[in-house]
Design a protein around this motif. Structure first.
Motif, PDB file in Angstrom:
ATOM      1  N   MET A  44       0.864  -1.271   0.059  1.00 12.51           N
ATOM      2  CA  MET A  44      -0.014  -0.141  -0.019  1.00 12.51           C
ATOM      3  C   MET A  44       0.774   1.301  -0.130  1.00 12.51           C
ATOM      4  SD  MET A  44      -3.191   0.850  -0.354  1.00 12.51           S
ATOM      5  CE  MET A  44      -4.301   1.903  -0.014  1.00 12.51           C
ATOM      6  N   PRO A  45       1.815   1.047   0.873  1.00 11.36           N
ATOM      7  CA  PRO A  45       2.906   2.564   0.606  1.00 11.36           C
ATOM      8  C   PRO A  45       3.495   2.627  -0.657  1.00 11.36           C
ATOM      9  CG  PRO A  45       3.403   1.199   2.637  1.00 11.36           C
ATOM     10  CD  PRO A  45       2.547   0.339   1.773  1.00 11.36           C
ATOM     11  N   LEU A  46       3.739   1.750  -1.322  1.00  8.68           N
ATOM     12  CA  LEU A  46       3.987   1.862  -2.700  1.00  8.68           C
ATOM     13  C   LEU A  46       2.890   2.615  -3.727  1.00  8.68           C
ATOM     14  CD1 LEU A  46       6.291   1.392  -4.853  1.00  8.68           C
ATOM     15  CD2 LEU A  46       5.257  -0.929  -5.321  1.00  8.68           C
ATOM     16  N   ILE A  47       1.837   2.326  -3.333  1.00  4.20           N
ATOM     17  CA  ILE A  47       0.681   2.754  -4.390  1.00  4.20           C
ATOM     18  C   ILE A  47       0.535   4.401  -3.850  1.00  4.20           C
ATOM     19  CG2 ILE A  47      -1.789   2.797  -5.006  1.00  4.20           C
ATOM     20  CD1 ILE A  47       0.071   0.151  -5.828  1.00  4.20           C
ATOM     21  N   ILE A  48       0.394   4.699  -2.771  1.00  2.00           N
ATOM     22  CA  ILE A  48       0.696   5.918  -2.066  1.00  2.00           C
ATOM     23  C   ILE A  48       1.495   6.587  -2.650  1.00  2.00           C
ATOM     24  CG2 ILE A  48       0.496   7.393  -0.256  1.00  2.00           C
ATOM     25  CD1 ILE A  48      -0.984   5.130   1.251  1.00  2.00           C
ATOM     26  N   ALA A  49       2.703   6.164  -2.629  1.00  2.00           N
ATOM     27  CA  ALA A  49       3.883   6.892  -3.210  1.00  2.00           C
ATOM     28  C   ALA A  49       3.831   7.106  -4.690  1.00  2.00           C
ATOM     29  CB  ALA A  49       5.361   6.268  -2.841  1.00  2.00           C
ATOM     30  N   ILE A  50       3.316   6.117  -5.471  1.00  2.00           N
ATOM     31  CA  ILE A  50       3.153   6.483  -7.002  1.00  2.00           C
ATOM     32  C   ILE A  50       2.038   7.593  -7.135  1.00  2.00           C
ATOM     33  CG2 ILE A  50       1.907   5.452  -8.966  1.00  2.00           C
ATOM     34  CD1 ILE A  50       3.320   2.739  -7.945  1.00  2.00           C
ATOM     35  N   PHE A  51       0.921   7.451  -6.353  1.00  2.00           N
ATOM     36  CA  PHE A  51      -0.145   8.729  -6.485  1.00  2.00           C
ATOM     37  C   PHE A  51       0.529  10.075  -6.439  1.00  2.00           C
ATOM     38  CE2 PHE A  51      -3.227  11.414  -4.471  1.00  2.00           C
ATOM     39  CZ  PHE A  51      -4.273  11.444  -5.399  1.00  2.00           C
ATOM     40  N   VAL A  52       1.443  10.073  -5.152  1.00  2.00           N
ATOM     41  CA  VAL A  52       1.942  11.326  -4.662  1.00  2.00           C
ATOM     42  C   VAL A  52       2.866  11.842  -5.744  1.00  2.00           C
ATOM     43  CG1 VAL A  52       2.950  12.618  -3.010  1.00  2.00           C
ATOM     44  CG2 VAL A  52       1.389  11.116  -2.199  1.00  2.00           C
ATOM     45  N   LEU A  53       3.823  10.970  -6.229  1.00  2.00           N
ATOM     46  CA  LEU A  53       4.722  11.317  -7.282  1.00  2.00           C
ATOM     47  C   LEU A  53       3.843  11.983  -8.472  1.00  2.00           C
ATOM     48  CD1 LEU A  53       7.297   8.721  -6.601  1.00  2.00           C
ATOM     49  CD2 LEU A  53       7.616  11.157  -6.136  1.00  2.00           C
ATOM     50  N   SER A  54       2.998  11.023  -8.928  1.00  2.00           N
ATOM     51  CA  SER A  54       2.227  11.511  -9.959  1.00  2.00           C
ATOM     52  C   SER A  54       1.496  12.928  -9.957  1.00  2.00           C
ATOM     53  CB  SER A  54       1.224  10.176 -10.444  1.00  2.00           C
ATOM     54  OG  SER A  54       1.679   9.284 -10.712  1.00  2.00           O
ATOM     55  N   LEU A  55       0.893  13.019  -8.998  1.00  2.00           N
ATOM     56  CA  LEU A  55       0.357  14.217  -8.477  1.00  2.00           C
ATOM     57  C   LEU A  55       1.366  15.528  -8.571  1.00  2.00           C
ATOM     58  CD1 LEU A  55      -2.249  16.011  -7.765  1.00  2.00           C
ATOM     59  CD2 LEU A  55      -1.459  15.525  -5.478  1.00  2.00           C
ATOM     60  N   LEU A  56       2.489  15.296  -7.851  1.00  2.00           N
ATOM     61  CA  LEU A  56       3.445  16.212  -7.795  1.00  2.00           C
ATOM     62  C   LEU A  56       4.238  16.687  -9.222  1.00  2.00           C
ATOM     63  CD1 LEU A  56       5.477  15.401  -4.425  1.00  2.00           C
ATOM     64  CD2 LEU A  56       3.837  17.312  -4.929  1.00  2.00           C
ATOM     65  N   LYS A  57       4.349  15.505  -9.929  1.00  2.00           N
ATOM     66  CA  LYS A  57       4.887  15.722 -11.360  1.00  2.00           C
ATOM     67  C   LYS A  57       3.826  16.405 -12.189  1.00  2.00           C
ATOM     68  CE  LYS A  57       7.229  15.119 -15.134  1.00  2.00           C
ATOM     69  NZ  LYS A  57       8.409  16.054 -15.494  1.00  2.00           N
ATOM     70  N   TYR A  58       2.661  16.136 -12.156  1.00  2.00           N
ATOM     71  CA  TYR A  58       1.588  16.771 -12.769  1.00  2.00           C
ATOM     72  C   TYR A  58       1.505  18.338 -12.585  1.00  2.00           C
ATOM     73  CZ  TYR A  58      -2.794  18.215 -14.665  1.00  2.00           C
ATOM     74  OH  TYR A  58      -3.913  18.538 -15.443  1.00  2.00           O
TER      75      TYR A  58
END
Length: 75
Positions: free
Chosen positions: A1-15
């Motif tokens: 689950m932490p991996l999924i949250i990290a991907i979401f946060v990184l995607s949001l920050l990149k966007y």
């Protein structure tokens, strides 16, 4: 689950092009998402980690049920 949250946060920050992620390529985030997919679909099953978590959860439930059963009989 932490991996999924990290991907979401990184995607949001990149966007939003925030901070250090502005020059980073989208391929790094996509690669991380592919790694997460492969991990949860294949590697976790191959290593037996999904079953181990299930067995530990059911074992804990069983012990609690036995404890409750014996505690109520003593009263």
């Amino acid at each position: 689950m932490p991996l999924i949250i990290a991907i979401f946060v990184l995607s949001l920050l990149k966007y939003l092009e925030v901070g250090f992620l502005e020059p980073v390529s989208w391929w790094w985030i996509i690669g991380l998402a592919v790694f997460a997919f492969l991990w949860f679909e294949f590697f976790e099953r191959m290593l037996g980690l999904d079953k181990r978590k299930d067995h530990a959860h059911f074992e804990k439930m069983r012990k609690e049920r036995i404890k409750r059963s014996f505690d109520t009989k003593k009263k």
